[in-house]
Design an enzyme around this catalytic site. Structure first.
Site, mmCIF file in Angstrom:
data_model
loop_
_atom_site.group_PDB
_atom_site.id
_atom_site.type_symbol
_atom_site.label_atom_id
_atom_site.label_comp_id
_atom_site.label_asym_id
_atom_site.label_seq_id
_atom_site.Cartn_x
_atom_site.Cartn_y
_atom_site.Cartn_z
ATOM 1 N N THR A 92 64.547 46.312 25.732
ATOM 2 C CA THR A 92 65.374 46.019 24.569
ATOM 3 C C THR A 92 65.273 47.136 23.548
ATOM 4 O O THR A 92 64.184 47.626 23.254
ATOM 5 C CB THR A 92 64.914 44.695 23.926
ATOM 6 O OG1 THR A 92 64.939 43.671 24.928
ATOM 7 C CG2 THR A 92 65.805 44.303 22.768
ATOM 8 N N CYS B 231 54.514 65.254 17.665
ATOM 9 C CA CYS B 231 54.386 64.989 19.101
ATOM 10 C C CYS B 231 53.283 65.826 19.749
ATOM 11 O O CYS B 231 52.939 65.598 20.902
ATOM 12 C CB CYS B 231 55.710 65.200 19.813
ATOM 13 S SG CYS B 231 56.385 66.848 19.654
#
Length: 147
Positions: A3, A92
């Site tokens: 989702t 990151c």
């Protein structure tokens, strides 16, 4: 798979609306000017610095990657915390010991990359915030490297 995170989807839509809004160009120009003011104030300090990357006119208006020549960026950041948030690389790559791949891709040596800190300014960053940041950076460098 899975989702989609609805709050994040709504957030990206709101961000896109702001980026295309009537005042977007003015806000980018204002942010670019504040970033340049910040860099100029750092250049006026007694510490040797260099700006990494392209000229301010063609870079992200709120980005300033600064090499503090001959210094260790991690030591500087350690002294600045928790009063000023900045980074030696992108989110990151946090925790990775290698120098920023972006900095090495633009031709910086490992020594130059290890002396570089990325400052990110935003639409709510004020001139006062920048003045305070410059004082914090000057004090950190003085505490670490002052003679």
């Amino acid at each position: 798979s899975g989702t989609l995170p609805v709050p994040l989807c709504v957030g990206i839509g709101a961000a896109a609306t702001l980026c295309r809004g009537e005042s977007a160009d003015e806000e980018r120009m204002s942010l670019r000017e504040r970033t340049q003011d910040f860099v100029s104030a750092l250049e006026e300090l007694k510490w040797p610095i260099s700006v990494n990357g392209p000229p301010i006119e063609v870079r992200h208006p709120g980005n300033a990657s600064i090499e503090f020549k001959g210094f260790d960026a991690k030591e500087i950041l350690g002294t600045l915390q928790p009063n000023l948030a900045a980074s030696t690389g992108s989110a990151c790559t946090s925790g990775i010991e290698e120098p920023s791949h972006v900095l090495t891709a633009i031709g910086l040596t490992r020594e130059q990359a290890d002396a570089s800190i990325r400052f990110s300014l935003g639409r709510d960053t004020t001139q006062r915030n920048l003045q305070d940041a410059v004082v914090l950076i000057d004090n950190a460098l003085e505490n670490l490297y002052g003679v």
